[in-house]
Scaffold this motif. Sequence first.
Motif, PDB file in Angstrom:
ATOM      1  N   SER A 183      -1.917 -30.488  -1.789  1.00  0.00           N
ATOM      2  CA  SER A 183      -0.765 -29.869  -1.106  1.00  0.00           C
ATOM      3  C   SER A 183       0.052 -29.026  -2.081  1.00  0.00           C
ATOM      4  N   GLU A 184       0.084 -29.483  -3.350  1.00  0.00           N
ATOM      5  CA  GLU A 184       0.870 -28.780  -4.380  1.00  0.00           C
ATOM      6  C   GLU A 184       0.112 -27.637  -5.032  1.00  0.00           C
ATOM      7  N   CYS A 186      -1.924 -25.435  -3.003  1.00  0.00           N
ATOM      8  CA  CYS A 186      -2.475 -24.516  -1.995  1.00  0.00           C
ATOM      9  C   CYS A 186      -1.534 -23.331  -1.816  1.00  0.00           C
ATOM     10  N   ASP A 187      -2.016 -22.283  -1.146  1.00  0.00           N
ATOM     11  CA  ASP A 187      -1.087 -21.178  -0.835  1.00  0.00           C
ATOM     12  C   ASP A 187      -0.930 -20.982   0.669  1.00  0.00           C
ATOM     13  N   PHE A 189      -0.726 -23.772   4.113  1.00  0.00           N
ATOM     14  CA  PHE A 189      -0.764 -25.161   4.604  1.00  0.00           C
ATOM     15  C   PHE A 189      -0.626 -25.113   6.124  1.00  0.00           C
ATOM     16  N   ALA A 208       3.851 -28.557  -0.170  1.00  0.00           N
ATOM     17  CA  ALA A 208       3.232 -27.209  -0.157  1.00  0.00           C
ATOM     18  C   ALA A 208       4.323 -26.138  -0.154  1.00  0.00           C
ATOM     19  N   ALA A 213       3.853 -22.197  -0.971  1.00  0.00           N
ATOM     20  CA  ALA A 213       2.787 -21.954   0.027  1.00  0.00           C
ATOM     21  C   ALA A 213       3.415 -21.551   1.355  1.00  0.00           C
TER      22      ALA A 213
END
Length: 259
Positions: A183-184, A186-187, A189, A208, A213
Amino acid sequence: MEIELLADLIVQAKKVVVFTGAGVSTESGIPDFRSPGGIWSRYDPEGFTIQKFLSSPEARRMQWKMLTEGGLTTQGEPNPAHYAIAELENLGKLDCVITQNVDNLHQKAGVPENKVFELHGNMQWAICLSCHRRFPMKEVLQWITEGIEVPDCPNCRGILKPDAVFFGEALPQETLTEATRHSENCDLFIVIGSTLVVYPAAYMPTHAKDVGAKLAIINLSPTPLDHYATVLIQGKAGEIMPKVVEKVRIKLQSKSTKS
Ligand code: APR
């Protein structure tokens, strides 16, 4: 329109995380929890804590009864939403699926096991709390239909519990750590079919967002994070997701023919 915009975001994204709740499985005939007629409108969640389950054979009988009657252990089949999410994997546009569901339908639809993080465990197995042996849920449900209302471990007579996370029980630590890390990192979500009211699962979209993100939410009803969403689509996942992924496929194809 929102479907076009979400497809563009997926094409442009480097790491797409899909986060699902019970709403992605209702079109497979599995009830969700908080919609009208959902599980918690028929059963009191208070009755389904781990403390209650351990407290007495009668509490366990009630919980096994709810699990069998409540439709939570039915072997549903993936619906078009699950298959569309699995298609993102085939298109090379899926970093992982983080799910609150215990129905195994993302795996059944073709998302690789190592890309599905089941925050609330999985209802396909029952586990003995003493010797930790696991038994296929199908087998345990068979014992219940044969009259064993409170099945215990055939190996050591210990307490047998569905391998899903009960209220008051810790989430599987490694799964939670991995889901948080994805989650931390990704770009994009994408939340599908969740009220986002149960923690720590509902921290994932916030993790995210906190790293910049973009957030997309596909849900039948409002959620507390709607105002953070770049794309907000109110509707049925089984209708929306196939349209989104079809547009992604076409856009990727035209991108590859241009380059
Ligand atoms: N398409 C899109 N959204 C849907 C659909 C559908 N076909 N069907 C239902 N929904 C929406 C509902 O409007 C609701 O907002 O999905 C959401 C489901 O929310 P919940 O029932 O609260 O399920 P979930 O968010 O997964 O619950 C989280 O709570 O009880 C615990 O452990 C249980 O994992 C569960 C957790």
